[in-house]
Design a protein around this motif. Structure first.
Motif, mmCIF file in Angstrom:
data_model
loop_
_atom_site.group_PDB
_atom_site.id
_atom_site.type_symbol
_atom_site.label_atom_id
_atom_site.label_comp_id
_atom_site.label_asym_id
_atom_site.label_seq_id
_atom_site.Cartn_x
_atom_site.Cartn_y
_atom_site.Cartn_z
ATOM 1 N N GLU A 89 -5.546 -39.944 10.818
ATOM 2 C CA GLU A 89 -5.399 -38.639 10.169
ATOM 3 C C GLU A 89 -4.177 -38.584 9.249
ATOM 4 O O GLU A 89 -3.774 -37.513 8.802
ATOM 5 N N ARG A 90 -3.625 -39.764 8.958
ATOM 6 C CA ARG A 90 -2.458 -39.829 8.067
ATOM 7 C C ARG A 90 -2.744 -40.642 6.803
ATOM 8 O O ARG A 90 -1.814 -41.070 6.129
ATOM 9 N N ILE A 91 -3.982 -40.885 6.515
ATOM 10 C CA ILE A 91 -4.332 -41.685 5.336
ATOM 11 C C ILE A 91 -4.227 -40.779 4.113
ATOM 12 O O ILE A 91 -5.009 -39.845 3.953
ATOM 13 N N THR A 92 -3.254 -41.046 3.270
ATOM 14 C CA THR A 92 -2.959 -40.155 2.150
ATOM 15 C C THR A 92 -2.918 -40.922 0.833
ATOM 16 O O THR A 92 -2.715 -42.128 0.797
ATOM 17 N N GLY A 93 -3.091 -40.182 -0.260
ATOM 18 C CA GLY A 93 -2.911 -40.719 -1.597
ATOM 19 C C GLY A 93 -1.678 -40.106 -2.223
ATOM 20 O O GLY A 93 -0.727 -39.742 -1.533
ATOM 21 N N GLU A 94 -1.696 -39.969 -3.562
ATOM 22 C CA GLU A 94 -0.556 -39.365 -4.239
ATOM 23 C C GLU A 94 -1.026 -38.634 -5.491
ATOM 24 O O GLU A 94 -2.156 -38.823 -5.955
ATOM 25 N N THR A 95 -0.147 -37.797 -6.034
ATOM 26 C CA THR A 95 -0.418 -37.118 -7.300
ATOM 27 C C THR A 95 0.517 -37.675 -8.356
ATOM 28 O O THR A 95 1.699 -37.929 -8.087
ATOM 29 N N ILE A 96 -0.029 -37.854 -9.590
ATOM 30 C CA ILE A 96 0.747 -38.453 -10.677
ATOM 31 C C ILE A 96 0.584 -37.587 -11.920
ATOM 32 O O ILE A 96 -0.504 -37.551 -12.516
ATOM 33 N N PRO A 97 1.609 -36.861 -12.360
ATOM 34 C CA PRO A 97 1.518 -36.082 -13.601
ATOM 35 C C PRO A 97 1.417 -37.021 -14.803
ATOM 36 O O PRO A 97 2.099 -38.052 -14.866
ATOM 37 N N LEU A 98 0.556 -36.671 -15.782
ATOM 38 C CA LEU A 98 0.334 -37.515 -16.950
ATOM 39 C C LEU A 98 0.479 -36.698 -18.223
ATOM 40 O O LEU A 98 0.214 -35.493 -18.252
ATOM 41 N N SER A 99 0.847 -37.375 -19.292
ATOM 42 C CA SER A 99 0.811 -36.801 -20.630
ATOM 43 C C SER A 99 0.208 -37.851 -21.539
ATOM 44 O O SER A 99 0.768 -38.934 -21.715
ATOM 45 N N SER A 100 -0.983 -37.557 -22.103
ATOM 46 C CA SER A 100 -1.691 -38.542 -22.917
ATOM 47 C C SER A 100 -2.311 -37.849 -24.120
ATOM 48 O O SER A 100 -3.108 -36.923 -23.961
ATOM 49 N N GLY A 101 -1.934 -38.308 -25.325
ATOM 50 C CA GLY A 101 -2.488 -37.726 -26.538
ATOM 51 C C GLY A 101 -2.210 -36.253 -26.666
ATOM 52 O O GLY A 101 -3.045 -35.500 -27.185
ATOM 53 N N GLY A 102 -1.075 -35.836 -26.186
ATOM 54 C CA GLY A 102 -0.720 -34.422 -26.259
ATOM 55 C C GLY A 102 -1.360 -33.573 -25.181
ATOM 56 O O GLY A 102 -1.194 -32.346 -25.180
ATOM 57 N N LYS A 103 -2.108 -34.193 -24.297
ATOM 58 C CA LYS A 103 -2.769 -33.443 -23.231
ATOM 59 C C LYS A 103 -2.034 -33.652 -21.903
ATOM 60 O O LYS A 103 -1.680 -34.782 -21.556
ATOM 61 N N GLU A 104 -1.824 -32.574 -21.195
ATOM 62 C CA GLU A 104 -1.197 -32.651 -19.876
ATOM 63 C C GLU A 104 -2.281 -32.804 -18.818
ATOM 64 O O GLU A 104 -3.219 -31.993 -18.754
ATOM 65 N N LYS A 105 -2.151 -33.835 -18.036
ATOM 66 C CA LYS A 105 -3.160 -34.104 -17.009
ATOM 67 C C LYS A 105 -2.505 -34.382 -15.659
ATOM 68 O O LYS A 105 -1.282 -34.604 -15.572
ATOM 69 N N LEU A 106 -3.324 -34.397 -14.646
ATOM 70 C CA LEU A 106 -2.877 -34.744 -13.299
ATOM 71 C C LEU A 106 -3.815 -35.810 -12.748
ATOM 72 O O LEU A 106 -5.038 -35.661 -12.811
ATOM 73 N N ALA A 107 -3.248 -36.882 -12.248
ATOM 74 C CA ALA A 107 -4.040 -37.913 -11.576
ATOM 75 C C ALA A 107 -3.826 -37.787 -10.069
ATOM 76 O O ALA A 107 -2.711 -37.516 -9.609
ATOM 77 N N VAL A 108 -4.894 -37.940 -9.343
ATOM 78 C CA VAL A 108 -4.849 -37.877 -7.883
ATOM 79 C C VAL A 108 -5.485 -39.154 -7.340
ATOM 80 O O VAL A 108 -6.588 -39.522 -7.757
ATOM 81 N N THR A 109 -4.798 -39.841 -6.431
ATOM 82 C CA THR A 109 -5.384 -41.022 -5.796
ATOM 83 C C THR A 109 -5.813 -40.684 -4.379
ATOM 84 O O THR A 109 -5.130 -39.934 -3.671
ATOM 85 N N VAL A 110 -6.958 -41.216 -3.983
ATOM 86 C CA VAL A 110 -7.454 -41.059 -2.617
ATOM 87 C C VAL A 110 -7.812 -42.433 -2.082
ATOM 88 O O VAL A 110 -8.193 -43.332 -2.840
ATOM 89 N N GLN A 111 -7.660 -42.600 -0.789
ATOM 90 C CA GLN A 111 -8.005 -43.868 -0.143
ATOM 91 C C GLN A 111 -9.378 -43.737 0.502
ATOM 92 O O GLN A 111 -9.585 -42.869 1.359
ATOM 93 N N GLU A 112 -10.294 -44.600 0.109
ATOM 94 C CA GLU A 112 -11.639 -44.591 0.659
ATOM 95 C C GLU A 112 -11.899 -45.867 1.447
ATOM 96 O O GLU A 112 -11.284 -46.908 1.182
ATOM 97 N N PRO A 113 -12.814 -45.828 2.414
ATOM 98 C CA PRO A 113 -13.129 -47.040 3.179
ATOM 99 C C PRO A 113 -13.605 -48.154 2.257
ATOM 100 O O PRO A 113 -14.317 -47.908 1.282
ATOM 101 N N VAL A 114 -13.227 -49.387 2.588
ATOM 102 C CA VAL A 114 -13.667 -50.517 1.774
ATOM 103 C C VAL A 114 -15.165 -50.762 1.935
ATOM 104 O O VAL A 114 -15.822 -51.275 1.041
ATOM 105 N N GLY A 115 -15.727 -50.396 3.103
ATOM 106 C CA GLY A 115 -17.165 -50.550 3.334
ATOM 107 C C GLY A 115 -17.460 -51.209 4.664
ATOM 108 O O GLY A 115 -17.181 -50.653 5.724
ATOM 109 N N VAL A 116 -18.002 -52.418 4.619
ATOM 110 C CA VAL A 116 -18.291 -53.190 5.830
ATOM 111 C C VAL A 116 -17.219 -54.270 5.977
ATOM 112 O O VAL A 116 -17.044 -55.110 5.090
ATOM 113 N N VAL A 117 -16.503 -54.221 7.077
ATOM 114 C CA VAL A 117 -15.452 -55.193 7.373
ATOM 115 C C VAL A 117 -15.985 -56.213 8.367
ATOM 116 O O VAL A 117 -16.494 -55.841 9.435
#
Length: 458
Positions: free
Chosen positions: A96-124
């Protein structure tokens, strides 16, 4: 066909498991990969916590099963059950502690927000060895399941019964049956099949170098975690407490009858204290009782097979022929090896050049820190090391130059915790285990980008 599982001490048959074909294994993998539904983190945590509780309730029964098929003495298999339950509890919290992060962006004059999430790799695909039939399974399955993956488990053909019992326990704890499968049979055929299968998304393996490299080749293009053994030194400097050093050397060298990847494989002793250290080690070795692993008073049971014991016996004889002094033990009776202490072992003896899986404490002498580092780094392995000194500057200087994954001060190389990374360099492996670190390795990062303000917002 079936694979017989035998008690290495008595030789009696304990049971059989299927010798599955490559086609059968492929069918199992296809079923696992066919359903990608993921349990929610609270549900994963609940399953792992319940499994820990069930292990604790059945501690004695499961300990008997491990002792029966591995030959590891009852004292140690009780501790193995406790360690496994502890790993499950940590995994339950980390689920219950698997977390991502938020990354503020500025690209081509546009303000954006990137969010990362951790997903299962699949079959281990998890491939485990014989020496700790429960905990080696738990340290792979617990983080894989905590991360939301499905798992196919290939336990050692020598000790599959504990693994099967644990998977049944996971299902009893609430894990959906389709989230885990066990395959058994010829290690090369079954292991190669699950590593190479397009249904497998990741491979985690613990075992020997040759087999590990074969698995890595079969899994080419997939992420792998490889733990391939160690030749771990305990380095004892002139200012060390010798009572502590002797105890760490003997306990670390003889635990699990010496069949531990992170056990003490070499004792590097400063020449000024080597005589006293060896004398203390011999006295402690004499107190170790070896024999029937079912007896609660036994400290060391047999090795996994008579062939394994013969190899240890041959390496001891070879070291003596090269000039080593056998100070205690070393006799063999079937799969049993009397715990041995050797002194003045040459660096090039096979006993210390290779990973020796047996109850042997070989002492190599050095005169300077540079010489200690050179000896410690002289093998193809680099898993863990322990250093005994009161001089912190000396410890830090030596630790920086050791080519290993972990260096412990005032502890042997066999120190472990589920909260820290575990793994090595050189031929000792690739990647890091440890519950939180395995979870991270068993997930993939997905990035989402979005504007700070959506179209139409003021």
């Amino acid at each position: 066909m079936a694979v017989q599982v035998r008690n290495p001490y008595t030789g009696e048959e304990l049971g059989t498991v299927p010798e599955q074909s490559a086609d059968e294994v492929t069918g199992v993998l296809a079923a696992l990969a066919g359903d990608r539904r993921v349990l929610a983190p609270p549900d994963r945590a609940a399953v792992l916590a319940k499994a820990a509780a069930l292990l604790a309730q059945r501690r004695d029964r499961i300990s008997d099963l491990i002792t029966g098929e591995s030959g590891v003495c009852k004292k140690e298999t009780l501790r193995e059950v406790d360690r496994a339950a502890g790993n499950l509890r940590v995994a339950a919290v980390e689920a219950e502690r698997i977390t991502g992060e938020t990354i503020p962006l500025s690209s081509g004059g546009k303000e954006k927000l990137a969010v990362t999430v951790q997903e299962p790799v699949g079959v281990v695909a998890a491939i485990t060895p014989f020496n700790r039939p429960l905990n080696q399974v738990v340290v792979k399955l617990a983080p894989a399941l905590a991360a939301g993956n499905r798992v196919v488990l290939k336990p050692s053909e020598k000790t599959p019964l504990t693994a099967l019992s644990f998977v049944d326990l996971l299902r009893e704890a609430g894990l959906p049956p389709e989230n885990v499968a066990v395959v058994t049979g010829d290690p090369a055929e079954v292991g190669g099949t699950i590593a190479a299968s397009p249904c497998t998304d990741m491979v985690t393996f613990t075992g020997g170098v040759t087999a590990g490299h074969a698995v890595a080749r079969a899994a080419a293009g997939k992420p792998v975690l490889l733990e391939l053994g160690g030749n771990d030194p305990l380095i004892v400097f002139a200012d060390a407490d010798l009572a502590t050093a002797a105890k760490l050397a003997v306990d670390g060298g003889f635990a699990t009858a010496g069949q531990s990847c992170r056990g003490v494989k070499r004792v590097l002793a400063h020449g000024s204290v080597a005589d006293e250290l060896v004398a203390r080690m011999v006295e402690l070795a004499k107190t170790k009782r070896y024999g029937d692993p079912r007896d609660p008073a036994t400290d060391l049971g047999p090795l996994i097979s008579a062939e394994a014991a013969e190899l240890v016996e041959r390496r001891i004889s070879d070291a003596v022929a090269r000039g080593a002094k056998l100070r205690h033990g070393g006799s063999r009776d079937g799969a049993l090896v009397e715990p041995a202490v050797l002194d003045e072992v040459p660096v090039d003896a096979e006993l210390v050049r290779e990973e020796t899986f047996g109850p042997v404490a070989p002492v190599l002498r050095f005169d300077t820190p540079d010489e200690a580092v050179a000896i410690a780094n002289s093998t193809r392995y680099g898993l863990q090391a322990g250093i005994l000194t009161r001089d912190v500057d000396l410890f830090l200087g030596v630790a920086r130059r050791l080519r290993v994954g972990t260096v412990n001060l005032a502890e042997g190389p066999h120190f472990d915790s589920p909260h820290i990374p575990f793994g090595g360099v050189k031929h000792s492996g690739v990647g890091r285990e440890g519950i939180r670190f395995s979870i991270r390795a068993m997930t993939v990062t997905k990035t989402l980008t979005m504007p700070y303000r959506l179209v139409g917002e003021g």
